[in-house]
Design an enzyme around this catalytic site. Sequence first.
Site, PDB file in Angstrom:
ATOM      1  NE  ARG A  85     -45.830 -27.174 -15.921  1.00 58.57           N
ATOM      2  CZ  ARG A  85     -44.747 -27.796 -15.474  1.00 58.57           C
ATOM      3  NH1 ARG A  85     -44.727 -29.112 -15.381  1.00 58.57           N
ATOM      4  NH2 ARG A  85     -43.688 -27.101 -15.137  1.00 58.57           N
TER       5      ARG A  85
ATOM      6  CE  LYS B   8     -26.480 -27.850  -4.465  1.00 51.13           C
ATOM      7  NZ  LYS B   8     -26.310 -28.710  -5.634  1.00 51.13           N
TER       8      LYS B   8
ATOM      9  N   GLY C 243     -38.722 -22.566 -10.216  1.00 51.96           N
ATOM     10  CA  GLY C 243     -39.785 -23.438  -9.705  1.00 51.96           C
ATOM     11  C   GLY C 243     -40.067 -23.245  -8.228  1.00 51.96           C
TER      12      GLY C 243
ATOM     13  N   GLY D  26     -36.740 -24.519 -15.449  1.00 47.00           N
ATOM     14  CA  GLY D  26     -35.470 -24.546 -16.181  1.00 47.00           C
ATOM     15  C   GLY D  26     -35.433 -23.561 -17.334  1.00 47.00           C
TER      16      GLY D  26
HETATM   17  P1  ADP Z   1     -35.633 -21.941  -7.671  1.00 48.14           P
HETATM   18  O1  ADP Z   1     -36.268 -23.289  -7.912  1.00 48.14           O
HETATM   19  O2  ADP Z   1     -36.672 -20.866  -7.463  1.00 48.14           O
HETATM   20  O3  ADP Z   1     -34.646 -21.584  -8.738  1.00 48.14           O
HETATM   21  P2  ADP Z   1     -33.664 -23.014  -5.874  1.00 48.14           P
HETATM   22  O4  ADP Z   1     -33.980 -24.385  -6.350  1.00 48.14           O
HETATM   23  O5  ADP Z   1     -32.357 -22.440  -6.250  1.00 48.14           O
HETATM   24  O6  ADP Z   1     -34.836 -22.000  -6.275  1.00 48.14           O
HETATM   25  O7  ADP Z   1     -33.650 -22.985  -4.276  1.00 48.14           O
HETATM   26  C1  ADP Z   1     -34.746 -23.341  -3.482  1.00 48.14           C
HETATM   27  C2  ADP Z   1     -34.314 -24.000  -2.214  1.00 48.14           C
HETATM   28  O8  ADP Z   1     -33.318 -23.257  -1.520  1.00 48.14           O
HETATM   29  C3  ADP Z   1     -35.472 -24.132  -1.252  1.00 48.14           C
HETATM   30  O9  ADP Z   1     -35.833 -25.484  -1.127  1.00 48.14           O
HETATM   31  C4  ADP Z   1     -34.936 -23.557   0.063  1.00 48.14           C
HETATM   32  O10 ADP Z   1     -35.274 -24.331   1.193  1.00 48.14           O
HETATM   33  C5  ADP Z   1     -33.442 -23.559  -0.150  1.00 48.14           C
HETATM   34  N1  ADP Z   1     -32.772 -22.563   0.698  1.00 48.14           N
HETATM   35  C6  ADP Z   1     -33.040 -21.249   0.785  1.00 48.14           C
HETATM   36  N2  ADP Z   1     -32.252 -20.656   1.702  1.00 48.14           N
HETATM   37  C7  ADP Z   1     -31.460 -21.621   2.224  1.00 48.14           C
HETATM   38  C8  ADP Z   1     -30.443 -21.639   3.230  1.00 48.14           C
HETATM   39  N3  ADP Z   1     -30.088 -20.526   3.876  1.00 48.14           N
HETATM   40  N4  ADP Z   1     -29.849 -22.821   3.509  1.00 48.14           N
HETATM   41  C9  ADP Z   1     -30.208 -23.930   2.848  1.00 48.14           C
HETATM   42  N5  ADP Z   1     -31.162 -23.988   1.906  1.00 48.14           N
HETATM   43  C10 ADP Z   1     -31.778 -22.838   1.581  1.00 48.14           C
END
Ligand code: ADP
Length: 396
Positions: free
Chosen positions: A36, A203, A353, A376
């Site tokens: 950063r 989620k 992230g 975010g």
């Molecule tokens: P980002 O930060 O890129 O927006 P998220 O925070 O929504 O992404 O999701 C990332 C997390 O989702 C990772 O830690 C990953 O392990 C988890 N994940 C991905 N696929 C699955 C799954 N099938 N079941 C449970 N967790 C999952």
Amino acid sequence: MAKKTVEDIDLKGKKVLVRADFNVPVSDGAITDDTRIKAALPTIKYVTQHGGKTILLSHLGRVKTEEDKEGQSLAPVAKRLGELLDRDVTFVSETHGEDLEKAIADMQDGEIVVLENTRFEDVDGKKESKNDPELGKYWASLADVFVNDAFGTAHRSHASNVGIASTGIPTVAGFLMEKEIKFIGEAVDDPKRPMIAILGGAKVSDKIGVIENLIEKADKILIGGGMTYTFYKAKGEDIGNSMVEEDKVELAKSLIEKAGDKLVLPVDSVTAKEFSNDVATETHEGPIPEGQMGLDIGPKTVEAFSDILKDAKTVVWNGPMGVFEMSNFAKGTIGICEAIANLQGANTIIGGGDSAAAAESLGFADKFTHISTGGGASLELLEGKTLPGLAAINDK
Ligand code: ADP
Ligand code: MG
């Protein structure tokens, strides 16, 4: 609307307050990742080279109590900044007061001063995080112009971004901010087509806004990750022990209806009995059998998604395809990274992230057009929201 940038104002001899995002990980007083700080260099160099006096402010971590201040000082950041620029950087260990005002009064053109962590102001009534108007006014009074380069906090209304800008001080974007708005903004609002969105992660509930916005904008939406199984459930498919959000099943149904064949779900999954890298994996097409949980998209899905991706001119990716942190469930995310890496002449953007971390840890970081530095903030841009930090920058 296009925003003014540092290139649109006169900096010579001006006191230039620069809000950077120096929210770096610090452990025992040592910075463990200076990405950063490096990302802020182009703006800082530009201001100093054009004869501005650079007064830098940033938050670091969360500071609620006096004790929290320990280990959250920006002093190591100022030191590292000096090393990266190979020049003197003055650190002032306060966020307001006489020492700071004197240090600024003593500045020569081209010099750099770094203030203490803006969140130290949160100890006394959350002045920074609640955007106390007096604090914003005070910081604005220290300078002639304000450069906001902190994209990572642009989705928040804090004294150090929105507060300063709303005093009426001329406010422009730094280069990092400009780059983020340009890449994400164009990809979402004026994409070269076909535009393919890839959405995964844990989620559905974290991504509702993103899915709803991108259903309107994208030509195809590829779904992966944990959210897959809430969609499966909405279609009446068995999901075994996979992650599911029962209270989002109805929403998933309506999204499937609304999106029609734009929305593409995985055709197979890599599963295991437990959320662990140390148990046997299985691959299943369609429904997940009892006792198994879906932890990655399967090989047929990688193939199908890659096939859709091969004509893409814009790719917006948010959310890993599986539990990429465990090697048994990283293949889906790797496969999608490979498909994107093979594209020629497409704009490929990562927002989020964990998705950025996945691309980096799997070795694909340099294959993307742009990896957003703001988790975010980039999510909210993908949702089509107006970011207050961004809105407060003067229009061209
Ligand atoms: P980002 O930060 O890129 O927006 P998220 O925070 O929504 O992404 O999701 C990332 C997390 O989702 C990772 O830690 C990953 O392990 C988890 N994940 C991905 N696929 C699955 C799954 N099938 N079941 C449970 N967790 C999952
Ligand atoms: Mg995340």
